[in-house]
Scaffold this motif. Structure first.
Motif, PDB file in Angstrom:
ATOM      1  N   ILE A 350       0.834  -1.205   0.000  1.00  0.00           N
ATOM      2  CA  ILE A 350       0.000   0.000   0.000  1.00  0.00           C
ATOM      3  C   ILE A 350       0.869   1.255   0.000  1.00  0.00           C
ATOM      4  CG2 ILE A 350      -1.731   1.300   1.296  1.00  0.00           C
ATOM      5  CD1 ILE A 350      -2.797  -1.351   2.356  1.00  0.00           C
ATOM      6  N   ALA A 351       1.954   1.220   0.770  1.00  0.00           N
ATOM      7  CA  ALA A 351       2.825   2.392   0.872  1.00  0.00           C
ATOM      8  C   ALA A 351       3.513   2.727  -0.440  1.00  0.00           C
ATOM      9  CB  ALA A 351       3.873   2.161   1.954  1.00  0.00           C
ATOM     10  N   SER A 352       3.567   1.782  -1.363  1.00  0.00           N
ATOM     11  CA  SER A 352       4.239   2.044  -2.644  1.00  0.00           C
ATOM     12  C   SER A 352       3.544   3.129  -3.461  1.00  0.00           C
ATOM     13  CB  SER A 352       4.328   0.755  -3.462  1.00  0.00           C
ATOM     14  OG  SER A 352       3.035   0.280  -3.799  1.00  0.00           O
ATOM     15  N   VAL A 353       2.295   3.464  -3.117  1.00  0.00           N
ATOM     16  CA  VAL A 353       1.587   4.538  -3.825  1.00  0.00           C
ATOM     17  C   VAL A 353       1.399   5.760  -2.941  1.00  0.00           C
ATOM     18  CG1 VAL A 353       0.394   2.968  -5.394  1.00  0.00           C
ATOM     19  CG2 VAL A 353      -0.672   3.564  -3.213  1.00  0.00           C
ATOM     20  N   ILE A 354       1.986   5.757  -1.753  1.00  0.00           N
ATOM     21  CA  ILE A 354       1.894   6.904  -0.842  1.00  0.00           C
ATOM     22  C   ILE A 354       3.320   7.272  -0.446  1.00  0.00           C
ATOM     23  CG2 ILE A 354       0.923   7.771   1.318  1.00  0.00           C
ATOM     24  CD1 ILE A 354      -1.180   5.574   1.138  1.00  0.00           C
ATOM     25  N   PRO A 355       3.885   8.330  -1.028  1.00  0.00           N
ATOM     26  CA  PRO A 355       5.317   8.628  -0.865  1.00  0.00           C
ATOM     27  C   PRO A 355       5.782   8.733   0.573  1.00  0.00           C
ATOM     28  CG  PRO A 355       4.396   9.950  -2.631  1.00  0.00           C
ATOM     29  CD  PRO A 355       3.239   9.254  -1.984  1.00  0.00           C
ATOM     30  N   ASN A 356       5.011   9.387   1.453  1.00  0.00           N
ATOM     31  CA  ASN A 356       5.484   9.572   2.825  1.00  0.00           C
ATOM     32  C   ASN A 356       5.569   8.236   3.585  1.00  0.00           C
ATOM     33  OD1 ASN A 356       2.540  10.451   2.393  1.00  0.00           O
ATOM     34  ND2 ASN A 356       2.500   9.727   4.505  1.00  0.00           N
ATOM     35  N   MET A 357       4.591   7.366   3.385  1.00  0.00           N
ATOM     36  CA  MET A 357       4.636   6.053   4.038  1.00  0.00           C
ATOM     37  C   MET A 357       5.765   5.207   3.467  1.00  0.00           C
ATOM     38  SD  MET A 357       0.660   4.907   4.522  1.00  0.00           S
ATOM     39  CE  MET A 357       1.211   3.357   5.256  1.00  0.00           C
ATOM     40  N   HIS A 358       5.919   5.267   2.154  1.00  0.00           N
ATOM     41  CA  HIS A 358       6.999   4.497   1.517  1.00  0.00           C
ATOM     42  C   HIS A 358       8.358   4.955   2.033  1.00  0.00           C
ATOM     43  CE1 HIS A 358       9.340   2.478  -1.580  1.00  0.00           C
ATOM     44  NE2 HIS A 358       9.933   3.626  -1.836  1.00  0.00           N
ATOM     45  N   LEU A 359       8.530   6.269   2.148  1.00  0.00           N
ATOM     46  CA  LEU A 359       9.818   6.794   2.597  1.00  0.00           C
ATOM     47  C   LEU A 359      10.115   6.363   4.032  1.00  0.00           C
ATOM     48  CD1 LEU A 359      12.113   8.604   1.519  1.00  0.00           C
ATOM     49  CD2 LEU A 359      11.038  10.506   2.740  1.00  0.00           C
ATOM     50  N   GLN A 360       9.099   6.380   4.893  1.00  0.00           N
ATOM     51  CA  GLN A 360       9.308   5.956   6.271  1.00  0.00           C
ATOM     52  C   GLN A 360       9.731   4.485   6.349  1.00  0.00           C
ATOM     53  OE1 GLN A 360       8.721   7.864   9.619  1.00  0.00           O
ATOM     54  NE2 GLN A 360      10.311   6.291   9.580  1.00  0.00           N
ATOM     55  N   LEU A 361       9.074   3.636   5.585  1.00  0.00           N
ATOM     56  CA  LEU A 361       9.422   2.214   5.598  1.00  0.00           C
ATOM     57  C   LEU A 361      10.832   1.986   5.047  1.00  0.00           C
ATOM     58  CD1 LEU A 361       6.042   0.627   4.408  1.00  0.00           C
ATOM     59  CD2 LEU A 361       6.998   0.626   6.720  1.00  0.00           C
ATOM     60  N   VAL A 362      11.192   2.722   3.996  1.00  0.00           N
ATOM     61  CA  VAL A 362      12.528   2.574   3.422  1.00  0.00           C
ATOM     62  C   VAL A 362      13.593   3.057   4.405  1.00  0.00           C
ATOM     63  CG1 VAL A 362      14.083   3.368   1.604  1.00  0.00           C
ATOM     64  CG2 VAL A 362      11.761   2.690   1.036  1.00  0.00           C
ATOM     65  N   PHE A 363      13.343   4.202   5.047  1.00  0.00           N
ATOM     66  CA  PHE A 363      14.283   4.710   6.046  1.00  0.00           C
ATOM     67  C   PHE A 363      14.513   3.677   7.153  1.00  0.00           C
ATOM     68  CE2 PHE A 363      13.879   9.616   5.535  1.00  0.00           C
ATOM     69  CZ  PHE A 363      14.565   9.526   4.345  1.00  0.00           C
ATOM     70  N   ASN A 364      13.429   3.070   7.626  1.00  0.00           N
ATOM     71  CA  ASN A 364      13.556   2.076   8.691  1.00  0.00           C
ATOM     72  C   ASN A 364      14.381   0.875   8.236  1.00  0.00           C
ATOM     73  OD1 ASN A 364      12.036   3.647  10.408  1.00  0.00           O
ATOM     74  ND2 ASN A 364      10.157   2.484  10.145  1.00  0.00           N
ATOM     75  N   ARG A 365      14.161   0.446   7.016  1.00  0.00           N
ATOM     76  CA  ARG A 365      14.898  -0.719   6.519  1.00  0.00           C
ATOM     77  C   ARG A 365      16.371  -0.387   6.286  1.00  0.00           C
ATOM     78  NH1 ARG A 365      10.997  -3.139   1.868  1.00  0.00           N
ATOM     79  NH2 ARG A 365      12.470  -4.884   1.891  1.00  0.00           N
ATOM     80  N   LEU A 366      16.656   0.816   5.788  1.00  0.00           N
ATOM     81  CA  LEU A 366      18.048   1.222   5.623  1.00  0.00           C
ATOM     82  C   LEU A 366      18.751   1.354   6.973  1.00  0.00           C
ATOM     83  CD1 LEU A 366      17.711   3.950   2.825  1.00  0.00           C
ATOM     84  CD2 LEU A 366      18.715   1.681   2.590  1.00  0.00           C
TER      85      LEU A 366
END
Length: 448
Positions: A350-366
């Motif tokens: 779902i976050a793949s179409v919502i930039p702010n959610m996607h960015l938060q998940l990517v930051f956490n994984r990095l």
């Protein structure tokens, strides 16, 4: 170039602009300091457990040398989740889940989700890290700096003059937005520079990628800004619409999606696992010892040679009971693990179409602080716990003394957290959002 310079001078003369930039810089520095304090607490915990473990074993051996089973009832072994310095920028799950787990060889499920004692009010409010500043506050600054880029010209009566003198009305608007974009990029790079110094970060690919994604995210908000101001509405209307969009994207959508994921994948197994584990162990006090030992040998047939002692208390029967706590809750454990993974996967999709959610998940994984990485750590801890059992069970069952064990070999072990996300996977959703905003803005430029 001359008009670009004039726009820059006009922008930086504004007290509102300076106050806004100063405020976001100050908040960014505070968030970095908070992140550094978080890392220091984790590092202190790791240093303490390294210093404590050897003394801990010496004390237990001195007290319980002739009863290894009793010693291992108390003895704790440290398993440490390797700390990624980037966790100071995106704290994620690490403010809830401890970096260090100290476990005994007793039932693992009862120890699996043990956490540090933390004020629940602090957990509710969360930590102010740099990812929060970038994802939540930088868009507000974009709104503050850009909501009246066009409407101000119209309301002051200078737009007609611009339409006559400017070579391109579109270029005029884009130039004003670019000035503001450059100013925010300067603040962003400055904050990452401060973070590198304070957190002692290395200029590796994860750090550079986090900075690059942040710049793309801010650019997305400027394309969204451009789309809205092309409606040529009043400053008041623009401000209200911008804040409404910010509220929907940043607050309402994540909250709604969290509620949806929670309702779609409920986890009653969280309670049933605890109950099954406790019943699996505690009911064995009133169960025939022979039955308990037989179940234990089904799990570990290699220990059958130790026989079936059923008279009085013995450690073979006791640790067999402990093992049953894990075995009897295995189905619930697997169901809970599957539900958590489904929640994570659905959130990512779902976050793949919502930039702010996607960015938060990517930051956490990095940063090594995502839910999936925490689950990997728990699975590795489970394997570590199993190795301890297999090493000590034969010695306990043979009734060996504690001084026959080389305790110096049991130093704290470390789990290496890996970032399982590729640069392409992390950037594509934001690039798509950027392209989408540009495409829907192109027809609107005719209004200019």
């Amino acid at each position: 170039m001359t008009i670009f310079k004039l726009f820059l001078q006009q922008c930086i003369r504004s007290k509102e602009v300076w106050i806004s930039l100063l405020l976001i810089t100050l908040l960014g520095i505070i968030s970095i300091i908070i992140g550094n304090k978080h890392l220091e607490r984790q590092q202190d915990a790791i240093a303490e457990v390294n210093a404590y473990q050897e003394q801990h074993f010496d004390r237990q051996v001195a007290l319980h040398n002739e009863d290894l089973g009793l010693l291992l009832y108390y003895a704790k072994f440290a398993y440490i989740n390797t700390l990624n310095p980037l966790a100071g920028l995106s704290i994620g799950q690490s403010d809830v889940n401890p970096t260090v787990k100290r476990i005994t060889i007793k039932t693992f499920e009862a120890q699996k989700y043990d956490t540090d004692l933390v004020n629940p009010m602090n957990l509710q409010s969360g930590n102010l890290d740099l990812s929060f500043v970038i994802i939540y506050l930088f868009p507000l600054l974009v709104i503050v700096l850009s909501f009246n880029v066009l409407s101000e010209e119209t309301e002051t009566g200078t737009w007609r003059l611009v339409t006559i003198q400017a070579r391109s009305k579109l270029g005029f608007i884009i130039s004003k937005l670019l000035i503001r974009l450059v100013l925010l990029y300067i603040v962003l790079v400055f904050l990452f520079f401060i973070a590198k110094l304070v957190l002692n970060l290395t200029l590796n690919s994860d750090f550079i990628w986090m900075l690059g994604l942040s710049m793309l995210y801010i650019l997305f908000w400027f394309t969204l800004t451009f789309f809205i101001i092309t409606f040529k509405k009043s400053s008041g209307f623009n401000a209200l619409l911008f804040l409404s969009v910010w509220l929907v994207l940043i607050i309402l959508l994540p909250a709604g999606i969290n509620a949806y994921v929670s309702s779609k994948y409920p986890v009653p197994e969280a309670l049933s696992t605890t109950i099954a584990q406790r019943d699996g162990y505690h009911t064995k006090w009133d169960t025939d010892k022979l039955t308990t030992i037989e179940k234990f040998y089904k799990h570990y047939p290699q220990f059958k040679k130790h026989g079936y002692p059923t008279d009085g208390f013995n450690w073979l029967w006791y640790y067999a009971m402990q093992q049953m706590g894990d075995d009897d809750s295995k189905n619930e454990q697997e169901a809970l693990k599957e539900k958590i993974k489904l929640r994570e996967q659905t959130s990512i999709q779902i976050a793949s179409v919502i930039p702010n959610m996607h960015l938060q998940l990517v930051f956490n994984r990095l940063s090594g602080t995502s839910m999936s990485q925490q689950m990997d750590y728990l699975e590795a801890t489970d394997a570590f716990h199993e190795r301890l059992r297999l090493f000590f069970y034969p010695k306990i069952f043979k009734k060996q003394n504690a001084d026959t064990v080389d305790w110096s070999q049991f130093t704290p072990e470390y789990h290496k957290t890996t970032s399982n996300i590729s640069p392409i996977q992390s950037v594509i959703p934001i690039i798509i959002a950027l392209i989408f905003m540009i495409l829907i803005s192109i027809p609107m430029t005719r209004r200019l």
